[in-house]
Scaffold this motif. Structure first.
Motif, short mmCIF file in Angstrom:
data_model
loop_
_atom_site.label_atom_id
_atom_site.label_comp_id
_atom_site.label_asym_id
_atom_site.label_seq_id
_atom_site.Cartn_x
_atom_site.Cartn_y
_atom_site.Cartn_z
N LEU A 71 0.84 -1.16 0.04
CA LEU A 71 0.10 0.10 0.00
C LEU A 71 0.95 1.07 0.06
CD1 LEU A 71 -2.67 1.50 0.53
CD2 LEU A 71 -2.47 1.43 2.79
N PHE A 72 0.63 2.08 -0.96
CA PHE A 72 1.22 3.34 -0.94
C PHE A 72 0.32 4.42 -1.08
CE2 PHE A 72 3.26 7.17 -2.76
CZ PHE A 72 4.34 7.36 -2.00
N VAL A 93 -4.20 -2.06 -7.96
CA VAL A 93 -4.50 -0.99 -8.74
C VAL A 93 -3.80 0.11 -8.52
CG1 VAL A 93 -5.90 -0.17 -6.74
CG2 VAL A 93 -6.51 0.64 -9.26
N HIS A 94 -3.29 0.89 -9.45
CA HIS A 94 -2.46 1.85 -9.43
C HIS A 94 -2.95 3.36 -10.05
CE1 HIS A 94 1.18 4.62 -9.51
NE2 HIS A 94 0.91 5.07 -10.48
N THR A 95 -3.35 4.24 -8.95
CA THR A 95 -3.70 5.68 -9.50
C THR A 95 -2.73 6.70 -9.09
OG1 THR A 95 -4.76 6.19 -7.48
CG2 THR A 95 -5.99 4.67 -8.91
N ALA A 96 -3.06 7.90 -9.43
CA ALA A 96 -2.26 8.95 -9.06
C ALA A 96 -1.96 9.20 -7.85
CB ALA A 96 -2.72 10.26 -9.87
N ASP A 97 -3.18 8.78 -6.97
CA ASP A 97 -3.27 9.17 -5.35
C ASP A 97 -2.57 7.91 -4.62
OD1 ASP A 97 -4.14 11.54 -5.68
OD2 ASP A 97 -6.09 10.71 -5.87
N TYR A 98 -2.73 6.60 -5.29
CA TYR A 98 -2.47 5.61 -4.43
C TYR A 98 -1.92 4.35 -5.17
CZ TYR A 98 -7.18 4.34 -5.16
OH TYR A 98 -8.40 4.04 -5.93
N THR A 99 -1.68 3.36 -4.41
CA THR A 99 -1.00 1.84 -4.91
C THR A 99 -1.67 1.02 -4.01
OG1 THR A 99 0.62 2.77 -6.34
CG2 THR A 99 0.48 0.26 -6.04
N VAL A 100 -2.52 -0.07 -4.48
CA VAL A 100 -2.88 -1.05 -3.42
C VAL A 100 -2.79 -2.45 -4.39
CG1 VAL A 100 -4.98 -1.99 -2.38
CG2 VAL A 100 -4.68 0.60 -2.64
#
Length: 351
Positions: A71-72, A93-100
């Motif tokens: 988790l980032f 999933v990876h987005t501009a706000d987080y990675t899970v």
């Protein structure tokens, strides 16, 4: 013969009935534990970090010991590596706000249906994703409100300054007793309103304003890398480089450099005696940070940045993928090359 056939059919039917009853019982127990996890997440205020900390006892109840997560979010990494050699069921999933990322190796008994494992992965993944979205939205809303508060504070401070300036002017202009009395009456009428404005300012200043996701800071990358290397007991050699301050997101830069150094540390365990070198140069309006080691070459310099690809035992295969995205978010890049002097990682940071 017919009797034996009849007995065999009865035996098979009995076994199927036992399997069915056992499956129903196990399925019910699993869903009951999953329900408890969902309730616990709600009690914890939909905090993804607390959810990760509470996973182990719930998964243990379900007979699962091998799982991993990454988790980032809010510029912080939370990692647990899977200790099994078996391929886990995964969601990412990876987005501009987080990675899970969540990966679970099922250890249910033979009677346990496979779909329970898949449902469990989906539920934990969706809980993490929902929690992160909730917390991110809350932080944005708090930041928006703090901006509104700041606007009101600026307005009230301006009024206070105007009042003080007017008071100073009147004090200098008053020459007689009658003027002093008029000024006192004015102050008596103005003080209640003045107190309200002062209280509003103090209240706003006492509230905490959330930090933006990334705050550019001045730092020396070579010093930062040396400090991280020391934590891992690694001697970082500097070669033919400048040592200057740069302005960049310190948290992002720390995550990238630490990931590179951790990869070298893991490599040095299986290749003892190798060394790590770092250099820093300027090129085309950017700083280039180069990390070179004297170990074996990288098998595929592009594939290592793909999600879920890892050349390490129990590796999640997310770290370098995430670091490349962080570098791109800083208007730079992260790449790997094999050179005659050894494999290198090159990080570009825009000036």
């Amino acid at each position: 013969m017919p009797e034996q056939f009849f007995l065999s059919v009865l035996a098979i039917a009995a076994v199927l009935l036992i399997v069915r009853l056992s499956t129903n019982r196990i399925t019910s127990r699993h869903f009951n534990i999953i329900s408890q996890l969902i309730k616990m997440n709600e009690v914890d205020g939909f905090d993804p970090v607390k959810l990760l900390h509470h996973l182990e006892p719930f998964l243990t109840k379900l007979g699962i010991k091998d799982y991993g997560y990454y988790l980032f979010y809010h510029n912080t990494e939370y990692v647990r590596r899977n200790g099994s050699m078996r391929k886990p069921m995964e969601k990412f999933v990876h987005t501009a706000d987080y990675t899970v990322y969540i990966g679970i190796v099922p250890r249910f008994g033979r009677l346990d249906p496979d779909f329970i494992s898949r449902i469990l992965v989906e539920i934990i993944f969706l809980l993490l994703k929902a929690d992160v979205n909730i917390q991110t939205a809350s932080a944005r809303e708090a930041f928006r409100k703090s901006e509104e508060i700041q606007t009101f504070v600026n307005h009230d401070v301006k009024n206070l300054i105007q009042f003080v300036n007017a008071l100073e002017f009147n004090l200098n202009e008053v020459q007689d007793e009658a003027g002093h009395k008029r000024l006192i009456r004015y102050l008596q009428k103005s003080l209640p309103s003045l107190k309200v404005r002062a209280d509003k300012i103090l209240s706003a200043l006492n509230s905490t304003r959330p930090e933006p996701d990334s705050i550019p800071e001045k730092m020396r990358p070579i010093v930062l890398a040396s400090d991280i290397s020391a934590i891992y007991g690694i001697v970082l050699h500097s070669e033919n480089s400048i040592d200057t301050e740069i302005t960049a997101g310190k948290r992002e830069l720390t995550v990238i450099i630490e990931n590179i150094i951790k990869n070298f540390y893991d490599k040095s365990i299986v290749e003892p005696g190798i060394d790590l070198f770092m250099s820093m140069d300027e090129e085309d309006g950017a700083y280039l940070l180069t990390f070179r080691d004297t170990g074996s070459p990288i098998p595929d310099c592009e594939k290592i940045f793909e999600p879920f690809y890892s050349g390490k035992v129990n590796g999640l295969g997310i770290g370098l993928f995430h670091c490349r995205n962080l570098a791109m978010g800083m208007n730079g890049f992260l790449k790997a090359e094999n050179t005659p002097d050894g494999p290198v990682f090159i990080l570009s940071v825009k000036k």
